[in-house]
Design an enzyme around this catalytic site. Structure first.
Site, PDB file in Angstrom:
ATOM      1  N   ASN A 160       0.843  -1.219   0.033  1.00 16.94           N
ATOM      2  CA  ASN A 160       0.078  -0.020   0.008  1.00 16.94           C
ATOM      3  C   ASN A 160       0.993   1.314  -0.054  1.00 16.94           C
ATOM      4  O   ASN A 160       2.018   1.286   0.083  1.00 16.94           O
ATOM      5  CB  ASN A 160      -0.729   0.007   1.165  1.00 16.94           C
ATOM      6  CG  ASN A 160      -0.245   0.091   2.505  1.00 16.94           C
ATOM      7  OD1 ASN A 160       0.662   0.553   2.807  1.00 16.94           O
ATOM      8  ND2 ASN A 160      -0.841  -0.762   3.675  1.00 16.94           N
ATOM      9  N   LEU A 161       0.183   2.309  -0.054  1.00 14.52           N
ATOM     10  CA  LEU A 161       1.158   3.788  -0.158  1.00 14.52           C
ATOM     11  C   LEU A 161       1.949   3.793   0.784  1.00 14.52           C
ATOM     12  O   LEU A 161       3.318   4.222   0.836  1.00 14.52           O
ATOM     13  CB  LEU A 161       0.250   4.905  -0.653  1.00 14.52           C
ATOM     14  CG  LEU A 161       0.985   6.247  -0.848  1.00 14.52           C
ATOM     15  CD1 LEU A 161       1.736   6.199  -2.205  1.00 14.52           C
ATOM     16  CD2 LEU A 161      -0.154   7.214  -1.181  1.00 14.52           C
TER      17      LEU A 161
ATOM     18  N   GLU B 265       3.152   1.749   3.160  1.00 14.20           N
ATOM     19  CA  GLU B 265       4.318   0.865   2.967  1.00 14.20           C
ATOM     20  C   GLU B 265       5.550   1.112   2.001  1.00 14.20           C
ATOM     21  O   GLU B 265       6.836   1.051   2.216  1.00 14.20           O
ATOM     22  CB  GLU B 265       3.777  -0.696   2.904  1.00 14.20           C
ATOM     23  CG  GLU B 265       3.037  -1.303   3.943  1.00 14.20           C
ATOM     24  CD  GLU B 265       2.202  -2.629   3.574  1.00 14.20           C
ATOM     25  OE1 GLU B 265       1.864  -3.146   4.478  1.00 14.20           O
ATOM     26  OE2 GLU B 265       2.123  -2.743   2.336  1.00 14.20           O
TER      27      GLU B 265
ATOM     28  N   ASP C 285      -5.796  -8.555   1.299  1.00 12.28           N
ATOM     29  CA  ASP C 285      -5.711  -9.769   1.167  1.00 12.28           C
ATOM     30  C   ASP C 285      -6.752 -10.226  -0.080  1.00 12.28           C
ATOM     31  O   ASP C 285      -6.222 -11.145  -0.929  1.00 12.28           O
ATOM     32  CB  ASP C 285      -6.330 -10.704   2.412  1.00 12.28           C
ATOM     33  CG  ASP C 285      -5.574 -10.607   3.545  1.00 12.28           C
ATOM     34  OD1 ASP C 285      -4.328  -9.997   3.333  1.00 12.28           O
ATOM     35  OD2 ASP C 285      -6.271 -10.613   4.733  1.00 12.28           O
TER      36      ASP C 285
END
Length: 476
Positions: free
Chosen positions: A196-197, A199, A265
């Site tokens: 995600n952004l 991370e 997920d």
């Protein structure tokens, strides 16, 4: 981009390896504040357990109709037994390395009025465990699978990601990683990373703008020998990056966001199943984006089923009415029938639309809840009417018919009769206009065989396409 192609998920078999956990929910109403502290009091009325983490990834795959195998680490406790029971019910193959003395990771959420009030984590990470048995289990299962997903929550199951990626590359199996932490070096050589952004920025630094994201992402792809990276960006959608190829940005699809739990997920599970089933990367990403929009509108750790995804893809193409392919039509009909609606079917050339057609279609529509209008293709009309027909090409005829209020769905067919289409649709009512008896209507035997109705309706006298064409030619 155009609507993505949905592959046959049933053909896909995917191995998921990573941190499994149990997501536990306590539901109940709250109407007062505790006298002991300024916190709400929840009267618990429902207990719910769902597989989480890597287990939720596998569950998502099973919901799509794929075969999922799951390798993970658990304690030897009730939570592990619940996980195995829930996953077995979904036909997920479980291959757990059970550790004495440590609990299965459990996350307890307290929910009231569709809001999460509190989360309690019960866990001791498995970082001290020997990674060799885990890797051996992955190696055994890998030979049967078309993709490997590494679901990393930094809980200790994936202590040897480089070794697992090497196993997959040796077997020629694509590796998809849902990464964790501030160092992506352990994922070197993977096929696709899905940070995600937050991370992503933890690794490359703050992203200033779109061009900065693209530049930093492509550099990271080169540095880590990746094939691609998909950066999920919450309300801004997601961006697919590949070295040497243009970026692909997909806007967010969720209309309402209730809970983002497990959305990552869902994204990686749809990606993996799609790629394992033979989909192109662009289609796999588009499907994952649509699935993410579905799952965040649900409360708690949830999955997306194949019918839900098909309906959402169909809805991406328009308002649920109008011109459709046969595949889109079947999805729309499935959805209508789920609402208890009766399907009416009629067909014809409809070369020049006139008042007789409009009146007939309006009457046909009243025989049920939804009207399917099947239209002869151009070649089909030439075979039936002669070389001078049609006057109007198929696309124009369908566009005009789709604009009529009485018509829900317009679909083309190229055969001389609509029987193959009838057999796919199985309408509740088959309607034909003109001077026919029921026994002369094409498809009447098939429709009656499953209890459907066949009706013949009248056209307005002295109005027909043939007569209109003759009058025009006489004037010429």
């Amino acid at each position: 981009m155009q609507n993505p192609h949905i592959p046959s998920f049933a053909q896909a078999r995917v191995l998921v390896a990573g941190d499994v956990m149990l997501d536990r929910y306590w539901h109940g109403p709250t109407s007062r504040i505790s006298p002991e502290a300024p916190v709400p009091v929840v009267r618990v009325t429902e207990l719910e357990d769902r597989p989480g983490g890597a287990a939720n990834v596998a569950l998502n795959m099973a919901a799509l109709g794929a075969r999922a195998e799951l390798v993970g680490v658990t304690g030897r406790d009730e939570a592990a037994s619940i996980l195995e029971e829930r996953l077995a019910a979904a036909e997920v193959g479980c291959h757990f390395q059970k550790v004495d003395g440590l609990p299965t990771i459990t996350k307890l959420r307290v929910i009231s009025r569709q809001q999460q009030l509190l989360r309690l984590d019960f866990e001791e990470a498995f970082h001290s465990q020997d990674p060799a048995p885990f890797a051996e289990q992955v190696k055994q299962q890998l030979v049967h699978c078309g993709a490997l997903v590494l679901s990393d929550y930094a809980k200790g199951a994936l202590r040897d990601c480089p070794g697992l990626i090497a196993l997959a590359r040796e077997a020629g199996v694509p590796v998809l990683v849902d990464p964790k932490g501030t160092d992506f070096e352990p994922y070197r050589g993977a096929t696709l990373l899905t940070p995600n952004l937050s991370e992503f920025e933890a690794v490359v630094g703050v992203v200033k703008d779109e061009q900065d994201l693209i530049a930093k992402g492509q550099q990271l792809i080169r540095d880590l020998d990746l094939q691609a990276m998909l950066v999920t960006r919450s309300e801004k959608g997601m961006t697919l990056l590949r070295d040497g190829l243009p970026e692909l940005h997909l806007p967010a699809r969720a209309r309402e966001v209730f809970d983002v739990t497990g959305a990552g997920d869902t994204v990686i599970s749809v990606l993996a199943v799609s790629l394992a089933a033979g989909a192109a990367m662009e289609d796999a990403v588009a499907l994952a984006n649509i699935a993410a929009g579905i799952v965040v509108a649900k409360l708690g750790t949830a999955v997306v089923s194949a019918p839900e995804l098909r309906r959402a893809v169909h809805q991406e193409g328009g308002s649920g009415r109008g011109v459709m392919s046969e595949a889109q039509l079947l999805i729309a009909i499935e959805d209508a029938r789920a609402q208890g609606e009766r399907i009416v079917f009629t067909n014809g050339c409809f070369d020049i639309i006139h008042a007789g057609h409009v009146g007939y279609l309006d009457t046909a529509r009243r025989q049920g809840d939804r009207l399917v209008l099947a239209v002869n293709g151009d070649e089909s009309i030439r075979r039936l009417k002669g070389p001078g027909r049609p006057i109007n090409p198929l696309e124009r005829r369908m566009a005009v018919l789709a604009a009529l209020e009485a018509v829900d769905w317009v679909v083309a067919f190229d055969t001389d009769t609509p029987e193959p289409l009838l057999e796919s649709i199985k309408p509740d009512v088959l309607v034909k206009g003109g001077d026919y008896s029921v026994d002369q209507v094409v498809g009447h035997e098939f429709v009656k065989s499953y209890g459907g109705e066949v009706k013949v309706l009248d056209f307005i006298d002295d109005i027909s396409t043939t007569k209109i064409v003759e009058r025009i030619r006489e004037k010429d």
